[in-house]
Design a protein around this motif. Structure first.
Motif, PDB file in Angstrom:
ATOM      1  N   LEU A 123      67.848  37.618  46.341  1.00  0.00           N
ATOM      2  CA  LEU A 123      67.966  36.750  47.500  1.00  0.00           C
ATOM      3  C   LEU A 123      69.143  37.225  48.352  1.00  0.00           C
ATOM      4  O   LEU A 123      69.980  37.996  47.899  1.00  0.00           O
ATOM      5  CB  LEU A 123      68.221  35.296  47.062  1.00  0.00           C
ATOM      6  CG  LEU A 123      67.164  34.644  46.172  1.00  0.00           C
ATOM      7  CD1 LEU A 123      67.664  33.288  45.694  1.00  0.00           C
ATOM      8  CD2 LEU A 123      65.848  34.489  46.920  1.00  0.00           C
ATOM      9  N   THR A 124      69.214  36.750  49.602  1.00  0.00           N
ATOM     10  CA  THR A 124      70.377  37.050  50.423  1.00  0.00           C
ATOM     11  C   THR A 124      71.525  36.133  49.999  1.00  0.00           C
ATOM     12  O   THR A 124      71.300  35.065  49.412  1.00  0.00           O
ATOM     13  CB  THR A 124      70.077  36.816  51.911  1.00  0.00           C
ATOM     14  OG1 THR A 124      69.825  35.420  52.132  1.00  0.00           O
ATOM     15  CG2 THR A 124      68.866  37.628  52.351  1.00  0.00           C
ATOM     16  N   GLU A 125      72.729  36.540  50.304  1.00  0.00           N
ATOM     17  CA  GLU A 125      73.884  35.714  49.967  1.00  0.00           C
ATOM     18  C   GLU A 125      73.852  34.391  50.739  1.00  0.00           C
ATOM     19  O   GLU A 125      74.249  33.350  50.213  1.00  0.00           O
ATOM     20  CB  GLU A 125      75.178  36.478  50.260  1.00  0.00           C
ATOM     21  CG  GLU A 125      75.384  37.670  49.332  1.00  0.00           C
ATOM     22  CD  GLU A 125      76.735  38.336  49.527  1.00  0.00           C
ATOM     23  OE1 GLU A 125      77.636  37.681  50.120  1.00  0.00           O
ATOM     24  OE2 GLU A 125      76.897  39.486  49.086  1.00  0.00           O
ATOM     25  N   ASP A 126      73.362  34.429  51.979  1.00  0.00           N
ATOM     26  CA  ASP A 126      73.232  33.197  52.768  1.00  0.00           C
ATOM     27  C   ASP A 126      72.262  32.231  52.094  1.00  0.00           C
ATOM     28  O   ASP A 126      72.487  31.013  52.085  1.00  0.00           O
ATOM     29  CB  ASP A 126      72.740  33.515  54.182  1.00  0.00           C
ATOM     30  CG  ASP A 126      73.815  34.155  55.053  1.00  0.00           C
ATOM     31  OD1 ASP A 126      75.002  34.064  54.676  1.00  0.00           O
ATOM     32  OD2 ASP A 126      73.465  34.742  56.092  1.00  0.00           O
ATOM     33  N   LYS A 127      71.193  32.781  51.520  1.00  0.00           N
ATOM     34  CA  LYS A 127      70.208  31.949  50.829  1.00  0.00           C
ATOM     35  C   LYS A 127      70.840  31.296  49.602  1.00  0.00           C
ATOM     36  O   LYS A 127      70.612  30.105  49.337  1.00  0.00           O
ATOM     37  CB  LYS A 127      69.020  32.813  50.403  1.00  0.00           C
ATOM     38  CG  LYS A 127      67.939  32.081  49.621  1.00  0.00           C
ATOM     39  CD  LYS A 127      67.076  31.227  50.506  1.00  0.00           C
ATOM     40  CE  LYS A 127      65.867  30.712  49.765  1.00  0.00           C
ATOM     41  NZ  LYS A 127      64.981  29.896  50.613  1.00  0.00           N
ATOM     42  N   VAL A 128      71.628  32.047  48.867  1.00  0.00           N
ATOM     43  CA  VAL A 128      72.293  31.495  47.683  1.00  0.00           C
ATOM     44  C   VAL A 128      73.260  30.385  48.078  1.00  0.00           C
ATOM     45  O   VAL A 128      73.322  29.337  47.431  1.00  0.00           O
ATOM     46  CB  VAL A 128      73.042  32.602  46.908  1.00  0.00           C
ATOM     47  CG1 VAL A 128      73.858  31.997  45.774  1.00  0.00           C
ATOM     48  CG2 VAL A 128      72.049  33.621  46.348  1.00  0.00           C
ATOM     49  N   GLU A 129      74.008  30.604  49.155  1.00  0.00           N
ATOM     50  CA  GLU A 129      74.935  29.581  49.643  1.00  0.00           C
ATOM     51  C   GLU A 129      74.178  28.307  50.003  1.00  0.00           C
ATOM     52  O   GLU A 129      74.628  27.186  49.709  1.00  0.00           O
ATOM     53  CB  GLU A 129      75.695  30.101  50.866  1.00  0.00           C
ATOM     54  CG  GLU A 129      76.654  31.244  50.581  1.00  0.00           C
ATOM     55  CD  GLU A 129      77.980  30.761  50.013  1.00  0.00           C
ATOM     56  OE1 GLU A 129      78.086  29.572  49.665  1.00  0.00           O
ATOM     57  OE2 GLU A 129      78.911  31.590  49.924  1.00  0.00           O
ATOM     58  N   LYS A 130      73.025  28.456  50.637  1.00  0.00           N
ATOM     59  CA  LYS A 130      72.212  27.309  51.027  1.00  0.00           C
ATOM     60  C   LYS A 130      71.699  26.574  49.793  1.00  0.00           C
ATOM     61  O   LYS A 130      71.681  25.332  49.750  1.00  0.00           O
ATOM     62  CB  LYS A 130      71.032  27.790  51.889  1.00  0.00           C
ATOM     63  CG  LYS A 130      70.120  26.676  52.374  1.00  0.00           C
ATOM     64  CD  LYS A 130      70.812  25.760  53.359  1.00  0.00           C
ATOM     65  CE  LYS A 130      69.840  24.763  53.958  1.00  0.00           C
ATOM     66  NZ  LYS A 130      70.504  23.802  54.878  1.00  0.00           N
ATOM     67  N   ILE A 131      71.281  27.327  48.781  1.00  0.00           N
ATOM     68  CA  ILE A 131      70.789  26.728  47.534  1.00  0.00           C
ATOM     69  C   ILE A 131      71.895  25.902  46.869  1.00  0.00           C
ATOM     70  O   ILE A 131      71.661  24.766  46.434  1.00  0.00           O
ATOM     71  CB  ILE A 131      70.282  27.826  46.576  1.00  0.00           C
ATOM     72  CG1 ILE A 131      68.965  28.401  47.090  1.00  0.00           C
ATOM     73  CG2 ILE A 131      70.104  27.283  45.156  1.00  0.00           C
ATOM     74  CD1 ILE A 131      68.490  29.621  46.330  1.00  0.00           C
ATOM     75  N   HIS A 133      74.474  24.560  48.271  1.00  0.00           N
ATOM     76  CA  HIS A 133      74.724  23.376  49.106  1.00  0.00           C
ATOM     77  C   HIS A 133      73.670  22.295  48.855  1.00  0.00           C
ATOM     78  O   HIS A 133      74.002  21.113  48.671  1.00  0.00           O
ATOM     79  CB  HIS A 133      74.715  23.773  50.584  1.00  0.00           C
ATOM     80  CG  HIS A 133      74.757  22.608  51.527  1.00  0.00           C
ATOM     81  ND1 HIS A 133      75.902  21.888  51.768  1.00  0.00           N
ATOM     82  CD2 HIS A 133      73.769  22.026  52.273  1.00  0.00           C
ATOM     83  CE1 HIS A 133      75.637  20.906  52.618  1.00  0.00           C
ATOM     84  NE2 HIS A 133      74.367  20.974  52.943  1.00  0.00           N
ATOM     85  N   ASN A 134      72.399  22.701  48.815  1.00  0.00           N
ATOM     86  CA  ASN A 134      71.312  21.737  48.624  1.00  0.00           C
ATOM     87  C   ASN A 134      71.370  21.072  47.255  1.00  0.00           C
ATOM     88  O   ASN A 134      71.184  19.856  47.131  1.00  0.00           O
ATOM     89  CB  ASN A 134      69.956  22.423  48.804  1.00  0.00           C
ATOM     90  CG  ASN A 134      69.687  22.808  50.247  1.00  0.00           C
ATOM     91  OD1 ASN A 134      70.357  22.324  51.164  1.00  0.00           O
ATOM     92  ND2 ASN A 134      68.713  23.677  50.459  1.00  0.00           N
ATOM     93  N   LEU A 135      71.608  21.864  46.217  1.00  0.00           N
ATOM     94  CA  LEU A 135      71.653  21.318  44.860  1.00  0.00           C
ATOM     95  C   LEU A 135      72.823  20.357  44.691  1.00  0.00           C
ATOM     96  O   LEU A 135      72.714  19.359  43.966  1.00  0.00           O
ATOM     97  CB  LEU A 135      71.736  22.453  43.835  1.00  0.00           C
ATOM     98  CG  LEU A 135      70.478  23.302  43.685  1.00  0.00           C
ATOM     99  CD1 LEU A 135      70.751  24.506  42.782  1.00  0.00           C
ATOM    100  CD2 LEU A 135      69.334  22.474  43.100  1.00  0.00           C
ATOM    101  N   THR A 136      73.919  20.663  45.356  1.00  0.00           N
ATOM    102  CA  THR A 136      75.069  19.761  45.318  1.00  0.00           C
ATOM    103  C   THR A 136      74.775  18.475  46.093  1.00  0.00           C
ATOM    104  O   THR A 136      75.123  17.376  45.652  1.00  0.00           O
ATOM    105  CB  THR A 136      76.315  20.446  45.916  1.00  0.00           C
ATOM    106  OG1 THR A 136      76.566  21.667  45.213  1.00  0.00           O
ATOM    107  CG2 THR A 136      77.538  19.554  45.801  1.00  0.00           C
ATOM    108  N   THR A 137      74.089  18.621  47.216  1.00  0.00           N
ATOM    109  CA  THR A 137      73.761  17.474  48.060  1.00  0.00           C
ATOM    110  C   THR A 137      72.901  16.452  47.322  1.00  0.00           C
ATOM    111  O   THR A 137      73.135  15.239  47.421  1.00  0.00           O
ATOM    112  CB  THR A 137      73.025  17.930  49.335  1.00  0.00           C
ATOM    113  OG1 THR A 137      73.881  18.800  50.096  1.00  0.00           O
ATOM    114  CG2 THR A 137      72.616  16.743  50.195  1.00  0.00           C
ATOM    115  N   VAL A 138      71.910  16.936  46.568  1.00  0.00           N
ATOM    116  CA  VAL A 138      71.013  16.006  45.870  1.00  0.00           C
ATOM    117  C   VAL A 138      71.558  15.600  44.499  1.00  0.00           C
ATOM    118  O   VAL A 138      70.922  14.843  43.773  1.00  0.00           O
ATOM    119  CB  VAL A 138      69.597  16.604  45.712  1.00  0.00           C
ATOM    120  CG1 VAL A 138      68.990  16.921  47.063  1.00  0.00           C
ATOM    121  CG2 VAL A 138      69.602  17.860  44.833  1.00  0.00           C
ATOM    122  N   GLY A 139      72.745  16.111  44.163  1.00  0.00           N
ATOM    123  CA  GLY A 139      73.410  15.673  42.939  1.00  0.00           C
ATOM    124  C   GLY A 139      72.934  16.310  41.657  1.00  0.00           C
ATOM    125  O   GLY A 139      73.150  15.766  40.572  1.00  0.00           O
TER     126      GLY A 139
END
Length: 240
Positions: A123-131, A133-139
């Protein structure tokens, strides 16, 4: 049970080591019926031990009646490790790459490093950063410095409920397999199918059997020295 059961295991390990200084953590893991990597994940809090696995460990350890009573009390006090995602939360992480990341985070050599994760999952590093962020957001995960903690070991979505996000997730997974069919060596994948004339009344039971098979197969593959992320759609394919 996130903290109490690991502490119970730590106390038990220390007790056995006090009686035999040569008694190792690896020996303890063997007596628990799990891998040393899995034991380390539980003891450090990087992974939450499910009630089902905890019960298996209790049966394997040949505990005293009092120790078994204490362990069962811990398990019964909080048996909700099976975490059901709300529809709006699943829509945020419906891309299967999120679940591939969660799987990778339990690897024995896992490093909370964006570049390392990106290379492992292609994956791209931007994609990993987004993942992240999302996983943290949903707890589903917590990050403190360089430490990542999975808040729920087993995650499910609503079963047999129409969901555009879930359909999109399934389509993405299947398309990824189709795209990699010609590139993945035969010894690293499995695709099988059979045509059969069925009794439609048996479909509910068949679906439950498939879910049980997937769960048992996942638990079997998760034991040992975990290195590679795979995705099970009954077909078996490496993620990268």
């Amino acid at each position: 049970m996130r903290k109490k059961f690991p502490q119970f295991l730590k106390n038990l390990l220390e007790e056995r080591q006090s009686r035999n200084e040569r008694y190792s953590k690896r020996a303890f893991a063997k007596h628990c019926g799990i891998s040393i990597g899995q034991l380390n994940d539980y003891l450090t809090g990087r992974r939450v031990c499910s009630a089902k696995t905890a019960q298996k460990i209790i049966l394997s350890l040949n505990l005293s009646e009092e120790q078994e009573r204490q362990a069962l009390k811990i398990i019964n006090s909080n048996s909700n490790n099976l975490h059901s995602l709300e529809v709006e939360h699943f829509s945020i992480i419906s891309d299967p790459a999120h679940f591939a990341f969660l799987a990778l985070s339990t690897a024995t050599d896992f490093v909370l490093d964006v570049d390392w994760i990106a290379q492992k999952l292609r994956l791209t590093e931007d994609k990993v950063e987004k993942i992240l962020h999302n996983l943290t957001t949903v707890g589903l995960v917590e990050i403190h410095g360089e430490k990542l903690t999975i808040r729920h070991e087993h995650i499910i979505t609503s079963l047999d409920v129409p969901s555009e996000a879930l359909r999109r997730s399934h389509k993405t997974s299947l398309q990824r397999i189709i795209n990699s069919m010609d590139d993945v060596p035969l010894e690293k994948r499995e695709v099988c199918s059979v045509s059969v004339c069925i009794d439609p009344k048996k479909l509910p039971i068949a679906k439950k059997r498939i879910l049980n098979f997937v769960e048992k197969t996942a638990r079997f593959l998760e034991s040992g020295d975990k290195k590679e992320v795979y995705e099970i759609n009954v077909q078996l394919f490496p993620w990268s």
